[in-house]
Design a protein around this motif. Structure first.
Motif, mmCIF file in Angstrom:
data_model
loop_
_atom_site.group_PDB
_atom_site.id
_atom_site.type_symbol
_atom_site.label_atom_id
_atom_site.label_comp_id
_atom_site.label_asym_id
_atom_site.label_seq_id
_atom_site.Cartn_x
_atom_site.Cartn_y
_atom_site.Cartn_z
ATOM 1 N N SER A 61 0.832 -1.208 0.000
ATOM 2 C CA SER A 61 0.000 0.000 0.000
ATOM 3 C C SER A 61 0.867 1.258 0.000
ATOM 4 O O SER A 61 0.588 2.212 -0.731
ATOM 5 N N PHE A 62 1.926 1.268 0.801
ATOM 6 C CA PHE A 62 2.791 2.441 0.909
ATOM 7 C C PHE A 62 3.452 2.768 -0.429
ATOM 8 O O PHE A 62 3.355 3.896 -0.925
ATOM 9 N N TYR A 63 4.129 1.786 -1.010
ATOM 10 C CA TYR A 63 4.839 2.039 -2.261
ATOM 11 C C TYR A 63 3.930 1.960 -3.476
ATOM 12 O O TYR A 63 4.067 2.755 -4.416
ATOM 13 N N GLY A 64 2.999 1.034 -3.487
ATOM 14 C CA GLY A 64 2.137 0.851 -4.654
ATOM 15 C C GLY A 64 1.330 2.084 -4.994
ATOM 16 O O GLY A 64 1.313 2.537 -6.148
ATOM 17 N N LEU A 65 0.658 2.652 -4.001
ATOM 18 C CA LEU A 65 -0.150 3.842 -4.269
ATOM 19 C C LEU A 65 0.721 5.047 -4.615
ATOM 20 O O LEU A 65 0.360 5.850 -5.484
ATOM 21 N N ALA A 66 1.865 5.168 -3.964
ATOM 22 C CA ALA A 66 2.773 6.278 -4.288
ATOM 23 C C ALA A 66 3.274 6.161 -5.730
ATOM 24 O O ALA A 66 3.310 7.155 -6.471
ATOM 25 N N TRP A 67 3.641 4.959 -6.135
ATOM 26 C CA TRP A 67 4.154 4.769 -7.493
ATOM 27 C C TRP A 67 3.074 4.989 -8.541
ATOM 28 O O TRP A 67 3.356 5.517 -9.617
ATOM 29 N N ILE A 68 1.849 4.602 -8.241
ATOM 30 C CA ILE A 68 0.750 4.914 -9.159
ATOM 31 C C ILE A 68 0.649 6.432 -9.325
ATOM 32 O O ILE A 68 0.496 6.939 -10.438
ATOM 33 N N GLY A 69 0.763 7.148 -8.221
ATOM 34 C CA GLY A 69 0.729 8.604 -8.282
ATOM 35 C C GLY A 69 1.821 9.178 -9.163
ATOM 36 O O GLY A 69 1.588 10.107 -9.938
#
Length: 105
Positions: A61-69
Motif C-alpha cells: 500500500s505504501f509504495y504501490g499507491l505512491a508509485w501509481i501517483g
C-alpha cells in the motif's frame, strides 16, 4: 514521462526541497497520503495479530499507491529508486505536513 537523470543529494534538506517539486499533482499527494495511512493501519494490525502478511500489505500500500501517483499523475520516476532512505523519510515528512495542514491535499 520525464526521463531526466536524478541528482544524488548530500543532505536531506536539499533532497526534500526537490522531492516536494515532484509531488505537485494533488491526486498524487492524495495517493501518497492514502498509502501511508493504510500502511500505518496494516502495521497496527500486524502488531495486534502477529500475522506477517500485514507487513506485506503495508509495503504494497505504501509504495504501490505512491508509485501509481508518480507514473500516472506526476509523469515522473519515484525518487525511491535512486535514494530510497531519503525518499522514505521524505514520504513520512510530507505525510506529517499534509496531516497538519502545512501541505495541501
Amino acid at each position: 514521462m520525464s526521463v531526466i537523470a536524478q541528482k544524488t543529494y548530500q543532505s536531506f534538506s536539499e533532497f526534500y526541497a526537490a522531492y516536494l517539486t515532484e509531488h505537485s499533482d494533488r491526486t498524487s499527494r492524495q495517493l501518497h497520503f492514502l498509502g501511508s495511512s493504510l500502511a500505518l493501519i496494516f502495521l497496527t494490525i500486524l502488531v495486534l495479530t502477529g500475522n506477517a502478511w500485514w507487513l506485506l500489505a503495508a509495503i504494497v500500500s505504501f509504495y504501490g499507491l505512491a508509485w501509481i501517483g508518480h507514473f500516472k499523475f506526476e509523469q515522473n520516476r519515484p525518487r525511491s529508486f535512486k535514494q530510497p532512505f531519503y525518499s522514505f523519510i521524505g514520504s513520512w515528512l510530507m505525510y506529517w505536513q499534509m496531516l497538519t495542514g502545512q501541505i495541501s491535499f
